[in-house]
Design a protein around this motif. Structure first.
Motif, PDB file in Angstrom:
ATOM      1  N   GLY A   1       0.588  -1.165  -0.028  1.00  8.05           N
ATOM      2  CA  GLY A   1       0.074   0.033   0.006  1.00  8.05           C
ATOM      3  C   GLY A   1       0.778   1.234   0.097  1.00  8.05           C
ATOM      4  O   GLY A   1       0.440   2.256  -0.547  1.00  8.05           O
ATOM      5  N   ALA A   2       1.867   1.186   0.662  1.00  2.00           N
ATOM      6  CA  ALA A   2       2.732   2.419   0.800  1.00  2.00           C
ATOM      7  C   ALA A   2       3.525   2.566  -0.371  1.00  2.00           C
ATOM      8  O   ALA A   2       3.844   3.826  -0.717  1.00  2.00           O
ATOM      9  N   LEU A   3       3.988   1.647  -1.077  1.00  2.25           N
ATOM     10  CA  LEU A   3       4.474   1.728  -2.428  1.00  2.25           C
ATOM     11  C   LEU A   3       3.881   2.230  -3.383  1.00  2.25           C
ATOM     12  O   LEU A   3       3.921   3.107  -4.185  1.00  2.25           O
ATOM     13  N   ALA A   4       2.470   1.935  -3.424  1.00  2.00           N
ATOM     14  CA  ALA A   4       1.238   2.503  -4.375  1.00  2.00           C
ATOM     15  C   ALA A   4       1.338   3.703  -4.091  1.00  2.00           C
ATOM     16  O   ALA A   4       0.953   4.648  -4.946  1.00  2.00           O
ATOM     17  N   ASP A   5       1.020   4.317  -2.909  1.00  2.00           N
ATOM     18  CA  ASP A   5       0.618   5.447  -2.451  1.00  2.00           C
ATOM     19  C   ASP A   5       1.862   6.550  -2.776  1.00  2.00           C
ATOM     20  O   ASP A   5       1.695   7.543  -3.083  1.00  2.00           O
ATOM     21  N   ALA A   6       3.120   6.002  -2.823  1.00  4.84           N
ATOM     22  CA  ALA A   6       4.117   6.623  -3.166  1.00  4.84           C
ATOM     23  C   ALA A   6       4.445   6.802  -4.666  1.00  4.84           C
ATOM     24  O   ALA A   6       5.210   7.493  -5.312  1.00  4.84           O
ATOM     25  N   GLY A   7       3.575   5.944  -5.364  1.00  2.00           N
ATOM     26  CA  GLY A   7       3.646   6.279  -7.139  1.00  2.00           C
ATOM     27  C   GLY A   7       3.606   5.000  -7.674  1.00  2.00           C
ATOM     28  O   GLY A   7       3.806   5.113  -9.080  1.00  2.00           O
ATOM     29  N   ALA A   8       4.036   3.812  -7.122  1.00  2.00           N
ATOM     30  CA  ALA A   8       4.179   2.786  -7.932  1.00  2.00           C
ATOM     31  C   ALA A   8       2.723   2.296  -8.436  1.00  2.00           C
ATOM     32  O   ALA A   8       1.632   2.344  -8.228  1.00  2.00           O
ATOM     33  N   ASP A   9       2.744   1.955  -9.973  1.00  2.00           N
ATOM     34  CA  ASP A   9       1.585   1.738 -10.751  1.00  2.00           C
ATOM     35  C   ASP A   9       0.752   0.560 -10.017  1.00  2.00           C
ATOM     36  O   ASP A   9       1.128  -0.372 -10.199  1.00  2.00           O
ATOM     37  N   ALA A  10      -0.456   0.889  -9.453  1.00  2.00           N
ATOM     38  CA  ALA A  10      -1.331   0.017  -8.832  1.00  2.00           C
ATOM     39  C   ALA A  10      -1.735  -1.144  -9.862  1.00  2.00           C
ATOM     40  O   ALA A  10      -1.775  -2.128  -9.668  1.00  2.00           O
ATOM     41  N   ALA A  11      -2.085  -0.645 -10.998  1.00  2.00           N
ATOM     42  CA  ALA A  11      -2.444  -1.668 -12.150  1.00  2.00           C
ATOM     43  C   ALA A  11      -1.343  -2.589 -12.518  1.00  2.00           C
ATOM     44  O   ALA A  11      -1.786  -3.722 -12.801  1.00  2.00           O
ATOM     45  N   ALA A  12      -0.203  -2.065 -12.601  1.00  2.00           N
ATOM     46  CA  ALA A  12       0.866  -2.973 -12.965  1.00  2.00           C
ATOM     47  C   ALA A  12       1.017  -4.063 -11.703  1.00  2.00           C
ATOM     48  O   ALA A  12       1.528  -5.035 -12.041  1.00  2.00           O
ATOM     49  N   ILE A  13       1.108  -3.574 -10.632  1.00  2.00           N
ATOM     50  CA  ILE A  13       1.096  -4.375  -9.300  1.00  2.00           C
ATOM     51  C   ILE A  13       0.062  -5.521  -9.510  1.00  2.00           C
ATOM     52  O   ILE A  13       0.352  -6.645  -9.453  1.00  2.00           O
ATOM     53  N   ALA A  14      -1.328  -5.234  -9.737  1.00  2.00           N
ATOM     54  CA  ALA A  14      -2.456  -6.044 -10.070  1.00  2.00           C
ATOM     55  C   ALA A  14      -2.074  -6.843 -11.029  1.00  2.00           C
ATOM     56  O   ALA A  14      -2.443  -8.211 -10.893  1.00  2.00           O
TER      57      ALA A  14
END
Length: 234
Positions: free
Chosen positions: A20-33
C-alpha cells in the motif's frame, strides 16, 4: 543517482502495508495487480484510499477466496519463476520466501523442504511479497534502509494456536535487528513484513541523508486512536 527507500516502521510492518505504501508513493497499482494475476494463484487485488489518524493512506486488499491445502517452498518458487515478473523482482521475492522458509524450519525444527507454509504461504502472502517486490521495481528503488521496527505486544491467534507477539518466526527473523514495543497490545510486525525488511534492507537505523522525492503511506487493517497505523515509505 541511486534511489533510496526508507521504511519508517513506527507502527510495525506487514506485507500489505508495504505494498500500500509503495502504491501511495507512486508505484503503478494496475501494474502490481497485473503481476499478481500473472501468478495464477486465484488472488485478485485492489487498492483503497483510507485515513488513519487523519492521514490519507492506501490500503492494499487481497481476495484469495477459499484456499485449501499448503504450499512448500519449492512450489512457491516455481509459481514466481513462471509468472514472467521483472528479473530483479522475481529474485527478491524468491529470496524473501527463502528467508521465511529458513525461519519456519528453525522454529518448527524440521528440514526446510518439509515446511508447510500456512499463513505465510497462503495466496494473500504470496501476493504481498510479490506485490512489494514489484512495487520497489516500479519505483526504481536501488537501496532500502529500514527504521527500528515496532513489533507490538500481547498475543496473536495463528494456525498453531495463541502465540506471543512477536510471533516466533518474526522474532527469529528480526534477530540482530533493532526492535521495540509501543502502542496497543496487538501484532504490528508480521512474519511477512519482517522477512521483506531483513532480506532487502541494507541496514536498520535513523533516516539517512537524502533528497526527499516522494512519500507514501500504507494503511494497516486496524485504525488505532494512536499512533497512526501506517507504514511510511520515504
Amino acid at each position: 543517482m541511486p534511489l533510496l527507500a526508507y521504511l519508517d516502521a513506527f507502527s510495525g510492518i506487514s506485507g500489505d502495508m508495504l505494498v500500500g505504501a509503495l502504491a501511495d508513493a507512486g508505484a503503478d497499482a494496475a501494474a502490481i495487480a497485473d503481476s499478481i494475476a500473472s501468478l495464477e494463484i486465484g488472488a485478485t487485488v485492489s487498492f483503497e484510499k483510507v485515513r488513519r489518524c487523519g492521514i490519507g493512506a492506501t490500503r492494499y486488499h487481497v481476495e484469495a477466496g477459499e484456499q485449501r491445502g499448503h504450499r512448500h517452498l519449492s512450489h512457491i518458487i516455481k509459481i514466481i519463476g513462471k509468472a514472467g515478473l521483472p528479473a530483479r523482482a522475481a529474485h527478491n521475492a524468491v529470496a524473501i520466501f527463502q528467508r521465511l522458509g529458513e525461519a519456519e524450519a528453525a522454529v518448527h525444527q524440521v528440514p526446510i523442504e518439509k515446511v508447510h507454509f500456512h499463513e505465510v504461504g497462503a495466496a494473500d502472502s504470496i501476493a504481498d511479497i510479490v506485490g512489494a517486490s514489484v512495487g520497489f521495481e516500479l519505483l526504481g528503488v536501488d537501496r532500502i534502509v529500514c527504521s527500528p521496527i515496532n513489533v507490538g505486544s500481547g498475543t496473536v491467534n495463528t494456525e498453531h494456536g495463541v502465540l506471543p507477539v512477536p510471533a516466533p518466526a518474526t522474532a527469529l527473523l528480526l534477530t540482530g535487528t533493532p526492535v521495540y514495543a509501543r502502542g496497543p497490545a496487538v501484532e504490528l510486525a508480521t512474519p511477512t513484513g519482517a522477512a521483506v525488511a531483513v532480506t532487502l534492507a541494507e541496514r536498520f537505523g535513523t533516516l539517512p541523508p537524502m533528497r526527499l522525492a516522494r512519500t507514501g503511506y500504507g494503511a494497516g487493517s486496524h485504525d488505532f486512536p494512536e499512533p497512526a497505523n501506517v507504514l511510511r515509505v520515504m
